[in-house]
Design an enzyme around this catalytic site. Structure first.
Site, PDB file in Angstrom:
ATOM      1  N   GLU A 233       8.286   9.967 -11.773  1.00  0.00           N
ATOM      2  CA  GLU A 233       8.469   8.995 -10.685  1.00  0.00           C
ATOM      3  C   GLU A 233       7.192   8.221 -10.426  1.00  0.00           C
ATOM      4  O   GLU A 233       6.627   8.282  -9.328  1.00  0.00           O
ATOM      5  CB  GLU A 233       8.847   9.739  -9.392  1.00  0.00           C
ATOM      6  CG  GLU A 233      10.107  10.549  -9.488  1.00  0.00           C
ATOM      7  CD  GLU A 233      10.343  11.415  -8.243  1.00  0.00           C
ATOM      8  OE1 GLU A 233       9.413  11.575  -7.431  1.00  0.00           O
ATOM      9  OE2 GLU A 233      11.453  11.928  -8.105  1.00  0.00           O
ATOM     10  N   PRO A 234       6.733   7.464 -11.393  1.00  0.00           N
ATOM     11  CA  PRO A 234       5.489   6.723 -11.148  1.00  0.00           C
ATOM     12  C   PRO A 234       5.737   5.505 -10.270  1.00  0.00           C
ATOM     13  O   PRO A 234       6.714   4.777 -10.455  1.00  0.00           O
ATOM     14  CB  PRO A 234       5.072   6.280 -12.553  1.00  0.00           C
ATOM     15  CG  PRO A 234       6.359   6.155 -13.301  1.00  0.00           C
ATOM     16  CD  PRO A 234       7.295   7.181 -12.726  1.00  0.00           C
ATOM     17  N   GLY A 235       4.874   5.303  -9.294  1.00  0.00           N
ATOM     18  CA  GLY A 235       4.912   4.076  -8.505  1.00  0.00           C
ATOM     19  C   GLY A 235       3.687   3.265  -8.863  1.00  0.00           C
ATOM     20  O   GLY A 235       3.748   2.228  -9.529  1.00  0.00           O
ATOM     21  N   ARG A 236       2.533   3.804  -8.443  1.00  0.00           N
ATOM     22  CA  ARG A 236       1.257   3.124  -8.657  1.00  0.00           C
ATOM     23  C   ARG A 236       1.049   2.701 -10.121  1.00  0.00           C
ATOM     24  O   ARG A 236       0.657   1.578 -10.406  1.00  0.00           O
ATOM     25  CB  ARG A 236       0.118   4.074  -8.251  1.00  0.00           C
ATOM     26  CG  ARG A 236      -1.251   3.430  -8.171  1.00  0.00           C
ATOM     27  CD  ARG A 236      -2.311   4.491  -7.870  1.00  0.00           C
ATOM     28  NE  ARG A 236      -1.938   5.359  -6.781  1.00  0.00           N
ATOM     29  CZ  ARG A 236      -2.199   5.119  -5.489  1.00  0.00           C
ATOM     30  NH1 ARG A 236      -2.861   4.045  -5.138  1.00  0.00           N
ATOM     31  NH2 ARG A 236      -1.816   5.974  -4.567  1.00  0.00           N
TER      32      ARG A 236
ATOM     33  N   ARG B 186      -4.971  -0.556   2.566  1.00  0.00           N
ATOM     34  CA  ARG B 186      -5.532   0.605   1.854  1.00  0.00           C
ATOM     35  C   ARG B 186      -7.029   0.839   2.132  1.00  0.00           C
ATOM     36  O   ARG B 186      -7.438   1.973   2.360  1.00  0.00           O
ATOM     37  CB  ARG B 186      -5.256   0.519   0.358  1.00  0.00           C
ATOM     38  CG  ARG B 186      -3.746   0.447   0.037  1.00  0.00           C
ATOM     39  CD  ARG B 186      -3.426   0.654  -1.423  1.00  0.00           C
ATOM     40  NE  ARG B 186      -3.645   2.027  -1.818  1.00  0.00           N
ATOM     41  CZ  ARG B 186      -4.695   2.455  -2.456  1.00  0.00           C
ATOM     42  NH1 ARG B 186      -5.634   1.630  -2.845  1.00  0.00           N
ATOM     43  NH2 ARG B 186      -4.819   3.742  -2.747  1.00  0.00           N
TER      44      ARG B 186
ATOM     45  N   TYR C 240      -7.389   4.353   3.946  1.00  0.00           N
ATOM     46  CA  TYR C 240      -7.810   5.475   3.085  1.00  0.00           C
ATOM     47  C   TYR C 240      -9.252   5.349   2.619  1.00  0.00           C
ATOM     48  O   TYR C 240      -9.681   6.127   1.777  1.00  0.00           O
ATOM     49  CB  TYR C 240      -6.940   5.535   1.821  1.00  0.00           C
ATOM     50  CG  TYR C 240      -5.454   5.508   2.045  1.00  0.00           C
ATOM     51  CD1 TYR C 240      -4.785   6.564   2.658  1.00  0.00           C
ATOM     52  CD2 TYR C 240      -4.696   4.419   1.588  1.00  0.00           C
ATOM     53  CE1 TYR C 240      -3.409   6.535   2.819  1.00  0.00           C
ATOM     54  CE2 TYR C 240      -3.318   4.394   1.755  1.00  0.00           C
ATOM     55  CZ  TYR C 240      -2.683   5.456   2.375  1.00  0.00           C
ATOM     56  OH  TYR C 240      -1.324   5.420   2.531  1.00  0.00           O
TER      57      TYR C 240
ATOM     58  N   CYS D 273      -8.864  -8.292  14.648  1.00  0.00           N
ATOM     59  CA  CYS D 273      -9.905  -8.030  15.642  1.00  0.00           C
ATOM     60  C   CYS D 273     -10.207  -6.552  15.787  1.00  0.00           C
ATOM     61  O   CYS D 273      -9.978  -5.959  16.850  1.00  0.00           O
ATOM     62  CB  CYS D 273      -9.500  -8.657  16.965  1.00  0.00           C
ATOM     63  SG  CYS D 273      -9.467 -10.428  16.818  1.00  0.00           S
ATOM     64  N   GLU D 274     -10.666  -5.948  14.728  1.00  0.00           N
ATOM     65  CA  GLU D 274     -11.142  -4.554  14.753  1.00  0.00           C
ATOM     66  C   GLU D 274     -12.281  -4.457  13.750  1.00  0.00           C
ATOM     67  O   GLU D 274     -12.204  -5.068  12.673  1.00  0.00           O
ATOM     68  CB  GLU D 274     -10.021  -3.587  14.320  1.00  0.00           C
ATOM     69  CG  GLU D 274      -8.864  -3.550  15.284  1.00  0.00           C
ATOM     70  CD  GLU D 274      -7.971  -2.324  15.112  1.00  0.00           C
ATOM     71  OE1 GLU D 274      -8.471  -1.281  14.637  1.00  0.00           O
ATOM     72  OE2 GLU D 274      -6.795  -2.437  15.465  1.00  0.00           O
TER      73      GLU D 274
ATOM     74  N   TYR E 194       1.494  -0.340  -3.017  1.00  0.00           N
ATOM     75  CA  TYR E 194       1.205  -0.071  -1.619  1.00  0.00           C
ATOM     76  C   TYR E 194       0.354  -1.185  -0.992  1.00  0.00           C
ATOM     77  O   TYR E 194      -0.458  -0.937  -0.115  1.00  0.00           O
ATOM     78  CB  TYR E 194       0.530   1.305  -1.463  1.00  0.00           C
ATOM     79  CG  TYR E 194       1.286   2.396  -2.193  1.00  0.00           C
ATOM     80  CD1 TYR E 194       2.506   2.851  -1.702  1.00  0.00           C
ATOM     81  CD2 TYR E 194       0.816   2.937  -3.387  1.00  0.00           C
ATOM     82  CE1 TYR E 194       3.229   3.828  -2.386  1.00  0.00           C
ATOM     83  CE2 TYR E 194       1.534   3.909  -4.071  1.00  0.00           C
ATOM     84  CZ  TYR E 194       2.732   4.342  -3.566  1.00  0.00           C
ATOM     85  OH  TYR E 194       3.447   5.295  -4.238  1.00  0.00           O
TER      86      TYR E 194
HETATM   87  N1  LLP Z   1       7.504  10.579  -5.869  1.00  0.00           N
HETATM   88  C1  LLP Z   1       7.382  10.993  -4.595  1.00  0.00           C
HETATM   89  C2  LLP Z   1       8.269  12.043  -4.087  1.00  0.00           C
HETATM   90  C3  LLP Z   1       6.390  10.425  -3.769  1.00  0.00           C
HETATM   91  O1  LLP Z   1       6.254  10.861  -2.515  1.00  0.00           O
HETATM   92  C4  LLP Z   1       5.554   9.406  -4.271  1.00  0.00           C
HETATM   93  C5  LLP Z   1       4.533   8.781  -3.430  1.00  0.00           C
HETATM   94  C6  LLP Z   1       5.736   8.991  -5.608  1.00  0.00           C
HETATM   95  C7  LLP Z   1       6.724   9.609  -6.374  1.00  0.00           C
HETATM   96  C8  LLP Z   1       4.924   7.915  -6.229  1.00  0.00           C
HETATM   97  O2  LLP Z   1       3.569   8.218  -6.302  1.00  0.00           O
HETATM   98  P1  LLP Z   1       2.570   7.289  -7.164  1.00  0.00           P
HETATM   99  O3  LLP Z   1       2.973   7.404  -8.601  1.00  0.00           O
HETATM  100  O4  LLP Z   1       2.723   5.895  -6.685  1.00  0.00           O
HETATM  101  O5  LLP Z   1       1.241   7.842  -6.897  1.00  0.00           O
HETATM  102  N2  LLP Z   1       0.260   4.689   0.352  1.00  0.00           N
HETATM  103  C9  LLP Z   1      -0.546   5.506  -0.526  1.00  0.00           C
HETATM  104  C10 LLP Z   1       0.295   6.254  -1.540  1.00  0.00           C
HETATM  105  C11 LLP Z   1       1.367   7.117  -0.926  1.00  0.00           C
HETATM  106  C12 LLP Z   1       2.293   7.726  -1.938  1.00  0.00           C
HETATM  107  C13 LLP Z   1       3.437   8.419  -1.301  1.00  0.00           C
HETATM  108  N3  LLP Z   1       4.330   9.064  -2.218  1.00  0.00           N
HETATM  109  C14 LLP Z   1      -1.615   4.630  -1.175  1.00  0.00           C
HETATM  110  O6  LLP Z   1      -1.681   3.431  -0.890  1.00  0.00           O
HETATM  111  O7  LLP Z   1      -2.417   5.129  -1.959  1.00  0.00           O
END
Ligand code: LLP
Length: 418
Positions: free
Chosen positions: A272-275, A311, A315, A342-343, A371
């Site tokens: 499940e890649p997002g990033r 981000r 973070y 304004c922060e 993100y």
């Molecule tokens: N699967 C599940 C169950 C997740 O909770 C997440 C991310 C992913 C897959 C995807 O993760 P990735 O491959 O994108 O790392 N907002 C934060 C990242 C929060 C991720 C939450 N869950 C940021 O900007 O770094």
């Protein structure tokens, strides 16, 4: 190394189109996605794993839910990891069939579970409470369980999810009992899932997590519960610092798949890649409105702040920045790149050397695809910005910038206040 974009005559080009022209045409700030890079990223991660094992890549759309981006990944054969009914419906709208979507919610309501189940989307259950509720709402539904492996990884404490005591998943010592109960309840049990966190750059935690999953799979198999897939979650990091090394994807894929194929009967891996898929396909372009020498610090004040990209503020994340209209020019001094909020915590980058920034210059913020837009907000009553997709030198608007009027559209003023 971070992904670099082409430069022509000192100007950054994204997907063959000048960053300066993009800002002239679509305004600022604007998220700009290089379609070719997006497709490449998806294919690279899919191929790294699918050469060893049957692999389903479920794009974690929380990273970026733009319909055009979803559509491109749909064309490439992606599945979806969705966390809310909103994400599920958005992906259906983008053309995904329900059986390509897996829903992994946390602390979700009965009505949301019912909507998701009625759509025929597989549910990855996060707790015993959710299982018992789903058993009443959608008996026999297709499910898997998210377990808490007791292993964490990530770019910071706020995004580590897999450690013991986390709010996510079935605690390790309850996993077997929960599967047995699910079988008794008559669920159609398909798999097992864990997600250790986001933005990790080393292979070891993934291996540690897989060892635990493999052990559980075998124990379940001994009890007559055979699983179709292991889902290793997302979390594969990408470099954000210019000289940072990439994680060795082939090493990760080879070692993980080896373990599954050698030690279990499971034939399918889900990831499940997002990033990894969207991050470096996109830059945020933001115009310099103001330049200030505050004595102890010099500031480049842009029209994007943490309302547009949260981000860094949230973070302390590092995003590489460059002046898109002065690429390769000699740097003159160190600056903080800050926004219109304004922060004092509103910043995009601290202490960066830049080539004589001036009003009207364009700052390119790299690695903004994951993100970035999806976490943007209306804070300080600033409308959400536009998104643009570029392919072979042609730019399309894929999201209009919001108007001020649109920010008011859900508000109601009671009669007595008018
Ligand atoms: N699967 C599940 C169950 C997740 O909770 C997440 C991310 C992913 C897959 C995807 O993760 P990735 O491959 O994108 O790392 N907002 C934060 C990242 C929060 C991720 C939450 N869950 C940021 O900007 O770094």
């Amino acid at each position: 190394m971070i992904h670099e974009f082409e430069t022509r005559d000192g100007v950054m080009y994204i997907g063959g189109k000048s960053a300066v022209e993009i800002v002239e045409e679509f305004g600022s700030p604007v998220y700009v996605t290089d379609e070719a890079r997006l497709r490449e990223n998806f294919c690279r991660i899919r191929d790294a794993f699918s050469k060893y094992i049957d692999t389903r890549v479920h794009y974690a759309c929380k990273a970026n839910t733009n319909l055009s981006i979803l559509k491109i990944l749909e064309q490439e054969g992606a599945g979806i990891d969705a966390v809310s009914i909103g994400e599920v419906l958005t992906c259906l709208k983008a053309g995904y069939s329900p059986n390509r979507i897996m829903y992994t919610g946390v602390n979700v309501s009965d009505s949301e579970l019912k909507q998701v189940a009625d759509l025929g989307v597989m549910i990855n259950i996060d707790s015993v409470s959710e299982m018992e509720r789903l058993a009443r709402i959608a008996p026999g539904h297709k499910i898997s369980f998210r377990i808490t492996p007791g292993v964490g990884s990530g770019h910071g404490a706020k995004v580590i999810t897999g450690t013991k005591g986390a709010k996510f998943g079935i605690p390790l010592d309850e996993v077997i009992g929960t599967y047995v109960r699910a079988k008794d309840l008559g669920f159609d049990i398909r798999g097992i899932h864990a997600h250790i966190g986001s933005g990790g750059q080393s292979v070891e935690p993934f291996m540690d997590m897989m060892e635990i999953l493999v052990e559980l799979v075998n124990e379940l198999s001994g009890l007559g519960i055979d699983l179709e897939f292991i889902d290793m979650g997302g979390g594969i990091g990408v470099p954000y610092q210019p000289q940072e090394e990439e994680m060795d994807l082939d090493e990760l894929a080879m070692n993980l798949t080896d373990m599954i194929l050698e030690e279990t009967n499971v034939k399918t891996l889900v990831l499940e890649p997002g990033r990894y898929v969207v991050c470096d396909s996109t830059v945020l372009l933001t115009k310099v409105n103001d330049v200030k020498d505050a004595g102890t610090k010099k500031y480049v004040g842009c029209d994007a702040g943490f309302n547009t990209l949260i981000r860094p503020a949230m973070y302390d994340s590092f995003h590489y920045v460059a002046l898109a209209n002065k690429m390769g020019k000699a740097c003159t001094d160190k600056f903080d790149v800050v926004g219109p909020i304004c922060e004092s915590g509103d910043y995009l980058a601290h202490d960066r050397v830049l080539p004589d920034p001036k009003e009207g210059d364009i700052v390119a913020v790299y690695n903004a695809g994951a993100y970035g837009f999806s976490m943007s907000s209306n804070y300080n009553s600033r409308p959400l910005c536009a998104e643009v997709l570029v392919c072979d030198g042609h730019a399309d608007l894929i999201r209009e910038a919001e108007s001020i009027e649109e920010m008011w559209r859900h508000q109601k003023v009671p009669e007595r206040l008018r």
